[in-house]
Design a protein around this motif. Structure first.
Motif, mmCIF file in Angstrom:
data_model
loop_
_atom_site.group_PDB
_atom_site.id
_atom_site.type_symbol
_atom_site.label_atom_id
_atom_site.label_comp_id
_atom_site.label_asym_id
_atom_site.label_seq_id
_atom_site.Cartn_x
_atom_site.Cartn_y
_atom_site.Cartn_z
ATOM 1 N N LEU A 8 0.848 -1.193 0.000
ATOM 2 C CA LEU A 8 0.000 0.000 0.000
ATOM 3 C C LEU A 8 0.884 1.244 0.000
ATOM 4 O O LEU A 8 1.977 1.246 0.591
ATOM 5 C CB LEU A 8 -0.901 0.018 1.238
ATOM 6 N N TYR A 9 0.391 2.300 -0.640
ATOM 7 C CA TYR A 9 1.153 3.547 -0.689
ATOM 8 C C TYR A 9 0.897 4.350 0.580
ATOM 9 O O TYR A 9 -0.246 4.674 0.914
ATOM 10 C CB TYR A 9 0.764 4.383 -1.910
ATOM 11 N N ASN A 10 1.971 4.661 1.281
ATOM 12 C CA ASN A 10 1.910 5.409 2.526
ATOM 13 C C ASN A 10 2.229 6.871 2.231
ATOM 14 O O ASN A 10 3.360 7.208 1.881
ATOM 15 C CB ASN A 10 2.901 4.830 3.538
ATOM 16 N N SER A 11 1.232 7.732 2.355
ATOM 17 C CA SER A 11 1.455 9.154 2.096
ATOM 18 C C SER A 11 2.453 9.765 3.070
ATOM 19 O O SER A 11 3.123 10.756 2.743
ATOM 20 C CB SER A 11 0.131 9.924 2.209
ATOM 21 N N PHE A 12 2.572 9.171 4.251
ATOM 22 C CA PHE A 12 3.468 9.731 5.265
ATOM 23 C C PHE A 12 4.931 9.560 4.867
ATOM 24 O O PHE A 12 5.759 10.440 5.088
ATOM 25 C CB PHE A 12 3.198 9.057 6.613
ATOM 26 N N THR A 13 5.240 8.404 4.252
ATOM 27 C CA THR A 13 6.624 8.144 3.823
ATOM 28 C C THR A 13 6.818 8.354 2.335
ATOM 29 O O THR A 13 7.939 8.258 1.838
ATOM 30 C CB THR A 13 7.025 6.706 4.177
ATOM 31 N N ARG A 14 5.721 8.622 1.615
ATOM 32 C CA ARG A 14 5.741 8.777 0.149
ATOM 33 C C ARG A 14 6.345 7.542 -0.524
ATOM 34 O O ARG A 14 7.160 7.631 -1.439
ATOM 35 C CB ARG A 14 6.530 10.019 -0.266
ATOM 36 N N SER A 15 5.913 6.366 -0.072
ATOM 37 C CA SER A 15 6.472 5.139 -0.646
ATOM 38 C C SER A 15 5.478 3.991 -0.531
ATOM 39 O O SER A 15 4.577 4.008 0.315
ATOM 40 C CB SER A 15 7.776 4.764 0.066
ATOM 41 N N LEU A 16 5.668 2.993 -1.400
ATOM 42 C CA LEU A 16 4.914 1.751 -1.290
ATOM 43 C C LEU A 16 5.520 0.910 -0.183
ATOM 44 O O LEU A 16 6.744 0.759 -0.102
ATOM 45 C CB LEU A 16 4.953 0.984 -2.608
ATOM 46 N N GLU A 17 4.653 0.333 0.657
ATOM 47 C CA GLU A 17 5.142 -0.445 1.784
ATOM 48 C C GLU A 17 4.369 -1.753 1.893
ATOM 49 O O GLU A 17 3.156 -1.785 1.648
ATOM 50 C CB GLU A 17 4.975 0.339 3.089
ATOM 51 N N PRO A 18 5.033 -2.845 2.252
ATOM 52 C CA PRO A 18 4.300 -4.092 2.511
ATOM 53 C C PRO A 18 3.421 -3.917 3.740
ATOM 54 O O PRO A 18 3.820 -3.285 4.722
ATOM 55 C CB PRO A 18 5.411 -5.111 2.755
ATOM 56 N N PHE A 19 2.218 -4.472 3.674
ATOM 57 C CA PHE A 19 1.290 -4.313 4.797
ATOM 58 C C PHE A 19 1.361 -5.500 5.735
ATOM 59 O O PHE A 19 1.382 -6.656 5.308
ATOM 60 C CB PHE A 19 -0.146 -4.160 4.304
ATOM 61 N N ALA A 20 1.387 -5.193 7.021
ATOM 62 C CA ALA A 20 1.226 -6.199 8.071
ATOM 63 C C ALA A 20 0.554 -5.513 9.246
ATOM 64 O O ALA A 20 0.906 -4.381 9.590
ATOM 65 C CB ALA A 20 2.579 -6.778 8.496
ATOM 66 N N PRO A 21 -0.443 -6.136 9.872
ATOM 67 C CA PRO A 21 -1.123 -5.497 10.997
ATOM 68 C C PRO A 21 -0.174 -5.221 12.151
ATOM 69 O O PRO A 21 0.789 -5.971 12.380
ATOM 70 C CB PRO A 21 -2.186 -6.527 11.399
ATOM 71 N N ILE A 22 -0.445 -4.148 12.872
ATOM 72 C CA ILE A 22 0.362 -3.817 14.046
ATOM 73 C C ILE A 22 0.220 -4.892 15.111
ATOM 74 O O ILE A 22 1.192 -5.315 15.739
ATOM 75 C CB ILE A 22 -0.066 -2.448 14.618
ATOM 76 N N ASP A 23 -1.004 -5.357 15.303
ATOM 77 C CA ASP A 23 -1.311 -6.315 16.369
ATOM 78 C C ASP A 23 -2.228 -7.395 15.792
ATOM 79 O O ASP A 23 -3.413 -7.157 15.562
ATOM 80 C CB ASP A 23 -1.994 -5.587 17.524
ATOM 81 N N LEU A 24 -1.694 -8.571 15.543
ATOM 82 C CA LEU A 24 -2.478 -9.649 14.950
ATOM 83 C C LEU A 24 -3.687 -9.994 15.815
ATOM 84 O O LEU A 24 -4.760 -10.319 15.294
ATOM 85 C CB LEU A 24 -1.600 -10.889 14.754
#
Length: 475
Positions: A8-24
């Motif tokens: 997903l594209y993260n506007s905060f870092t201006r980059s595409l990032e792999p997604f993983a939940p913070i807390d499963l």
């Protein structure tokens, strides 16, 4: 959680990032900025919810347990994103001679109906800002060391948190557009946490607070409701690209003050781009078809607009025009006709449709690339080799992600009678049948008379349409 890795594209870092939940254990938590319910949502607003619905559908389809929140802003949002102007709810109430509470209830109901018409899944929570005012006051008390009081209210000192304005691209960008000055503000980018009711005035929506009687700031609302319902930090925060410049910047500042850390409150910030017309950003002030109800009144099925949104990537500008909308409507009709045949044909026994699902997965896992997914759907509908059970199961999987409801939608469902049509559907069908008989008998005078009669009633007959549709929508 199998298949392609979701990026997903993260506007905060201006980059595409792999997604993983913070807390499963807590599952994926998503907060979407909701509407300010002072008028009908316009189509540009609704694009944001087609986008976030695609996100939530993709997450669930890929196996991520999800809690999704869309708030309702029924107080605190000014006519400008700056700290000047009237509250939108109060202004609408004065203009219509109604209470602000009645205005908010009515337009919140319109918003919910628009979501249903677009086949947008209802979120797990849809909180009203006014229900959280006591929690907002407590939140503001907790970050009071980052604020200063003026006669007009409580203001946040933006210099007290790290990297203020990073989301928008920098502190200067975040302050741009906040030209109106509030007497006593220390910095142009400082913003109101609480706005006191001016002396001698009474608002319909106002509360007592340690800083005076008044109402919360718009930015405060989302920080509080997301923290209350999802906890901080949560996984994804969504909104329109216009929120990236001021509203979300200020949410982040409040969240950093709340946690006394550099966390933004959400791990990923996502923003959809504008719906634009030829004159610029889409808005009700430009007239024409600005709302979903107006579009339906012209005879366009709401899912044509959903398909139009899916045909462009959410981070791209999407041009709104009559031609583009009609193209989406024709494409929807083709999909529905193909799906009807696809559902009923026997096929030749092939049971493995995994390649279609793999390609769907690859497309949406690539930052929700729905324009890449739609041709895969069209290929699936053209496949005559699949066995009936396999084709139905696969089509339902595509519906689960794209939300076009092709496993159930029929040609008859797409017959949306224009609001200015002066005859009933049954009368239209009867007259069209009579016209076909006249044409078959080469009685062209009678055929033309029926056509002119229907045109006078607001229904334009579509002769020669390869799809066999009977009405043409004028946009």
């Amino acid at each position: 959680m199998t298949g392609a890795s979701l990026t997903l594209y993260n506007s905060f870092t201006r980059s595409l990032e792999p997604f993983a939940p913070i807390d499963l254990a807590r599952g994926t938590r998503v907060y979407s900025c909701g509407p300010t319910v002072y008028s009908d949502p316009h189509l540009g607003n609704l694009r944001a919810y087609v986008f976030t619905d695609t996100l939530s559908r993709t997450l669930r389809w890929k196996g991520y347990p999800l809690t999704h929140v869309i708030n309702i802003t029924d107080v605190g949002h000014l006519t400008s994103d700056a700290d000047a102007g009237e509250d939108k709810m109060e202004k609408a109430a004065k203009a219509r001679g109604q209470s602000a509470w009645d205005i908010s209830r009515h337009y919140a109901d319109v918003f919910r109906r628009n979501l249903a018409d677009l086949n947008i899944a209802m979120p797990d929570h849809m909180p009203l800002a006014t229900d959280y005012v006591p929690a907002m006051i407590e939140f503001a008390r907790g970050i009071e060391q980052h604020c200063y009081a003026l006669d007009s209210g409580l203001y946040f000192d933006s210099t007290t948190v790290p990297d203020y304005g990073k989301l928008s691209g920098g502190q200067d960008d975040a302050g741009e557009g906040r030209i109106e000055s509030v007497v006593g503000k220390r910095h142009p980018q400082d913003f109101a946490i609480w706005r006191n009711t001016p002396p001698g005035e009474t608002r319909q929506m106002e509360w007592d607070s340690p800083w005076g009687r008044g109402a919360p700031g718009w930015h405060l609302e989302c920080s509080v409701m997301s923290a209350q319902l999802l906890g901080l930090p949560f996984d994804i925060h969504t909104g329109g690209i216009d929120h990236r410049e001021i509203h979300h910047v200020n949410e982040i500042a409040q969240n950093q003050a709340h946690c006394n850390c550099a966390d933004s409150g959400a791990r990923i910030w996502m923003h959809n781009n504008f719906l634009v017309d030829r004159g610029g950003k889409m808005s009700k002030s430009k007239g024409g078809i600005a709302t979903l109800d107006a579009l339906v009144a012209k005879g366009v099925h709401p899912l044509a607009y959903r398909l139009m949104c899916l045909s462009a990537h959410y981070r791209s500008e999407l041009e709104f025009s009559g031609d583009n909308l009609l193209a989406a409507l024709v494409r929807l009709r083709r999909l529905v006709l193909a799906a009807e045949k696809f559902r009923t044909a026997e096929g030749k026994g092939k049971t493995d449709a995994s390649s279609y699902l793999e390609r769907l997965d690859a497309a949406v896992s690539e930052d929700l690339n729905t324009p890449r997914a739609l041709p895969v759907l069209e290929e699936l509908l053209a496949d005559k080799q699949l066995a009936r059970e396999a084709r139905l199961a696969t089509l339902e999987q595509f519906d689960a992600v794209l939300g076009l409801n092709l496993a159930a939608l029929t040609r008859a469902d797409l017959r949306v009678r224009p609001a200015d049509a002066q005859v009933t559907d049954a009368e239209i069908e009867a007259r069209l049948a009579q016209r076909k008989e006249a044409r078959a008998a080469k009685d062209f005078a009678r055929s033309d008379a029926i056509r002119d009669e229907l045109l006078g009633a607001g229904v334009e007959v579509m002769d020669g349409d390869p799809l066999g549709w009977d009405w043409k929508v004028e946009i």
